[in-house]
Design an enzyme around this catalytic site. Structure first.
Site, PDB file in Angstrom:
ATOM      1  N   ASP A  97       0.853  -1.182   0.000  1.00 21.08           N
ATOM      2  CA  ASP A  97       0.000   0.000   0.000  1.00 21.08           C
ATOM      3  C   ASP A  97       0.894   1.239   0.000  1.00 21.08           C
ATOM      4  OD1 ASP A  97      -2.461   1.500   0.479  1.00 21.08           O
ATOM      5  OD2 ASP A  97      -3.209  -0.342   1.391  1.00 21.08           O
ATOM      6  N   ASP A 199      -3.047   4.628  -2.203  1.00 20.23           N
ATOM      7  CA  ASP A 199      -4.056   5.215  -1.338  1.00 20.23           C
ATOM      8  C   ASP A 199      -4.448   6.623  -1.806  1.00 20.23           C
ATOM      9  OD1 ASP A 199      -5.424   4.876   1.292  1.00 20.23           O
ATOM     10  OD2 ASP A 199      -4.309   6.695   1.772  1.00 20.23           O
ATOM     11  N   GLU A 255      -6.471   4.020  -5.732  1.00 24.39           N
ATOM     12  CA  GLU A 255      -7.753   4.303  -5.089  1.00 24.39           C
ATOM     13  C   GLU A 255      -8.173   5.688  -5.572  1.00 24.39           C
ATOM     14  OE1 GLU A 255      -9.770   4.500  -0.664  1.00 24.39           O
ATOM     15  OE2 GLU A 255      -7.871   5.487  -1.040  1.00 24.39           O
ATOM     16  N   HIS A 331     -11.070  -3.101   3.463  1.00 23.73           N
ATOM     17  CA  HIS A 331     -10.977  -2.714   4.872  1.00 23.73           C
ATOM     18  C   HIS A 331     -11.789  -1.458   5.188  1.00 23.73           C
ATOM     19  CE1 HIS A 331      -8.186  -0.326   2.674  1.00 23.73           C
ATOM     20  NE2 HIS A 331      -8.047   0.489   3.694  1.00 23.73           N
ATOM     21  N   ASP A 332     -12.298  -0.780   4.169  1.00 21.49           N
ATOM     22  CA  ASP A 332     -13.161   0.389   4.388  1.00 21.49           C
ATOM     23  C   ASP A 332     -14.632   0.075   4.104  1.00 21.49           C
ATOM     24  OD1 ASP A 332     -10.913   2.020   4.855  1.00 21.49           O
ATOM     25  OD2 ASP A 332     -10.713   2.502   2.721  1.00 21.49           O
TER      26      ASP A 332
HETATM   27  C1  NOJ Z   1      -8.128   5.220   2.198  1.00 19.70           C
HETATM   28  C2  NOJ Z   1      -7.816   4.030   3.047  1.00 19.70           C
HETATM   29  O1  NOJ Z   1      -8.309   2.894   2.427  1.00 19.70           O
HETATM   30  C3  NOJ Z   1      -8.417   4.295   4.396  1.00 19.70           C
HETATM   31  O2  NOJ Z   1      -8.419   3.164   5.217  1.00 19.70           O
HETATM   32  C4  NOJ Z   1      -7.684   5.444   5.019  1.00 19.70           C
HETATM   33  O3  NOJ Z   1      -8.309   5.810   6.217  1.00 19.70           O
HETATM   34  C5  NOJ Z   1      -7.653   6.666   4.091  1.00 19.70           C
HETATM   35  N1  NOJ Z   1      -7.412   6.339   2.737  1.00 19.70           N
HETATM   36  C6  NOJ Z   1      -6.592   7.628   4.527  1.00 19.70           C
HETATM   37  O4  NOJ Z   1      -5.328   7.126   4.227  1.00 19.70           O
END
Ligand code: NOJ
Length: 568
Positions: A97, A199, A255, A331-332
């Site tokens: 990541d 990210d 992302e 994970h989000d």
């Molecule tokens: C996206 C990540 O997937 C998330 O978990 C994180 O809190 C934010 N970006 C900030 O890095």
């Protein structure tokens, strides 16, 4: 460069919740190594490892204080090198990541930067004077609530942070910052890392005139279009590609917050030399009411038609340009069966149904740890959530602004809170689900005795084996990787059906995304073909698609019609 990433299936690991090898309640790299054979047995070929770098863990490692060393609870750099090696030994690949929209405020660069206005690291971040009345430089909001600016007494200026105040945003306008990023990427790639998940890459270029958002309501801070797709975004990514990525046979996935299909084409059209693929949020936002001060917590019910429309827009737009990712969980984004489906009496059918929708499509599938055994959202009272996004939103929306009742917030968090994806992996029915011999950092989901890897491996009809089959089918049938996509029955409120076509082969995928029975009628143009069943979650061995098919709740099937000349 070979395009191996088009034929790959990725398994995402959230290391702190995956497997704890030393009993401190926190997953680690040796734990990942011990479970590699399990991942291999599923059939996945790439591992995406969420951040394991040194970090004060304000946002579970998405706040990095040293990009070249591993956080001690995860292990050492040698453990990481060993993991890379063990992954490669098994013929798999590993991506890490890359969190470079921001660092931790405990990174040495920021420690320097905040010291004085003329510090050489000052311009590594964004510092601005207060407005005349002392308030923030503009009304930009933090994605984790409140203002995106924090005042620093020492130099009397504000610094910018799109996430928590412990995650200051890097200034990509500064060439020295970009050079640092390329160097750290090279450091890991030279040690065998096969690529990156990037990210919030959509935010690295800022609108440096920092315009206020216009607001028509009383929201003091806004998160909106200025937060992503800044003017130099693609220039920066092209530079990164030139300087680093083009030198390796790697995989890249950005992302891409705030992206639509037009933006996606810019990122992923190979002739532009940027990234292989991106994560869009559009299909994950179909249960959010747009333009609400409550952001993602303002829910609306799941609508299969909206899902079909959105996913089809992406499948179609990127069909001959670029490449899609395929995901429902990470994970989000918590457990899809709890969010949009049935995680009770129809849990197994439902998990297989969503898996079929996704794994029949064109793009690279991502499986999030636990998805392959049908893990569900957990049961937690509000006080038990650990995630700072949830804590901050509660304070802002329920306590301060009162734009949501506690009960509505609780309901939304039960569906969408990130901690549901972060409860420890359920390995068996023993104490703490076999995740740790100690006390887990976040409580194990109480359903672990019913839902765990051991149970899934012992049941030949399990969700695990269904995923294994889906992956196997992708490996054996080029039509699943490369076939053109076409939606069928677009207005049907229950059935998600589509075809894929490639070099004379046709695949038909049909999934009932509802708890009621549904009638499937194949369109006339498909009736001439002879179809064989590839997969069915109701154990159908034969399917006559010339008649109507009475689909059971969450029934899913995949049938194939081979090339007419393939028998000759
Ligand atoms: C996206 C990540 O997937 C998330 O978990 C994180 O809190 C934010 N970006 C900030 O890095």
């Amino acid at each position: 460069m070979s395009q191996w990433w088009k034929e790959a299936v990725v398994y995402q690991i959230y290391p702190r919740s995956f497997y704890d090898s030393n009993g401190d309640g926190f997953g680690d790299l040796q734990g990942v190594i011990q479970k590699l054979d399990y991942i291999k047995s599923l059939g996945a070929d790439v591992i995406w490892l969420c951040p394991v770098f040194d970090s004060p863990q304000d946002d579970n490692g998405y706040d990095i204080s040293d990009y070249r060393s591993i956080y001690e609870k995860f292990g050492t750099n040698d453990d990481m090198f060993q993991l890379i090696d063990e992954v490669h030994k098994r013929g798999m690949k590993i991506i890490m990541d890359l969190v470079v929209n921001h660092t931790s405020d405990e990174h040495a660069w920021f420690a320097e930067s905040r010291k004085s206005k003329d510090n050489p690291y000052r311009d590594y971040y964004f510092w601005k004077d207060p407005k005349a009345d002392g308030s923030e430089p503009n009304n930009w909001g933090s994605i984790f609530s409140g203002s995106a600016w924090t005042f620093d007494e020492r130099t009397g200026q504000y610094y910018l942070h799109y996430f928590s105040k412990k995650q200051p945003d890097l200034n990509w306008e500064n060439e020295a910052v970009r050079r640092e990023v390329y160097d750290l990427m090279t450091f890991w790639m030279d040690r065998g890392v096969d690529g990156w998940r990037m990210d919030v890459i959509g935010s690295i270029s800022k609108y440096v005139d920092f315009p206020d958002y216009e607001t028509d309501d009383s929201r003091p801070y806004v998160v909106g279009r200025y937060h992503s797709n800044g003017p130099r975004l693609h220039e920066f990514i092209q530079e990164m590609n030139r300087e680093v990525l083009s030198r390796y046979n790697c995989m890249t996935v950005g992302e891409a917050n705030g992206s639509d299909v037009e933006e996606a084409k810019k990122y992923t059209d190979p002739s532009r030399h940027e990234l292989n693929m991106i994560f869009t949020f559009e299909h994950m936002d179909i249960d959010t009411k747009q333009h609400s001060p409550n952001g993602k917590w303002q829910m609306k019910p799941f609508d299969p038609i909206a899902l079909k429309k959105t996913m089809t827009r992406w499948q179609t737009a990127l069909m001959n340009v670029g490449w899609n990712t395929l995901y429902f969980e990470n994970h989000d984004q918590p457990r899809v069966i709890s969010r949009w489906g049935n995680d009770r009496e129809l849990r197994k059918q439902c998990a297989k149904a969503f898996a079929t929708v996704l794994h029949g499509m064109k793009g690279t599938p991502f499986i999030y740890q636990g998805e392959e055994i049908g893990m569900t959202n957990s049961k937690m009272p509000l006080e038990m959530y650990d995630d700072l996004e949830i804590k901050n939103a509660y304070r802002e929306l329920v306590i301060e602004n009162k734009t949501m009742t506690k009960e509505d917030f609780r309901k939304a968090v039960a569906k969408k809170g990130r901690d549901h994806a972060r409860t420890p992996m359920q390995w068996d029915d023993g104490k703490h689900a076999g995740f740790t011999a100690g006390e887990p950092w976040l409580a194990v989901n109480p359903r672990y005795q019913e839902i765990n890897v051991k149970e899934s491996l012992a049941d030949e009809d399990s969700i695990f084996y269904y995923y294994q089959k889906l992956i196997g089918l992708r490996k054996q049938n080029k039509v699943i990787v490369y076939g053109d996509y076409r939606l069928l029955l677009g207005d049907d409120p229950q059935i998600f059906a589509y075809t894929r076509e490639y070099q004379g082969e046709k695949l038909l995928v049909a999934v009932n995304l509802s708890e009621e029975k549904a009638l499937f009628h194949a369109p006339p143009e498909l009736l001439e073909d002879k179809w064989d069943v590839l997969l069915s979650n109701y154990a159908r061995e034969r399917l006559d698609i010339s008649g109507s098919i009475d689909m059971e709740p969450y029934e899913a099937f995949m049938v194939i019609s081979r090339a007419k000349d393939s028998t000759s």
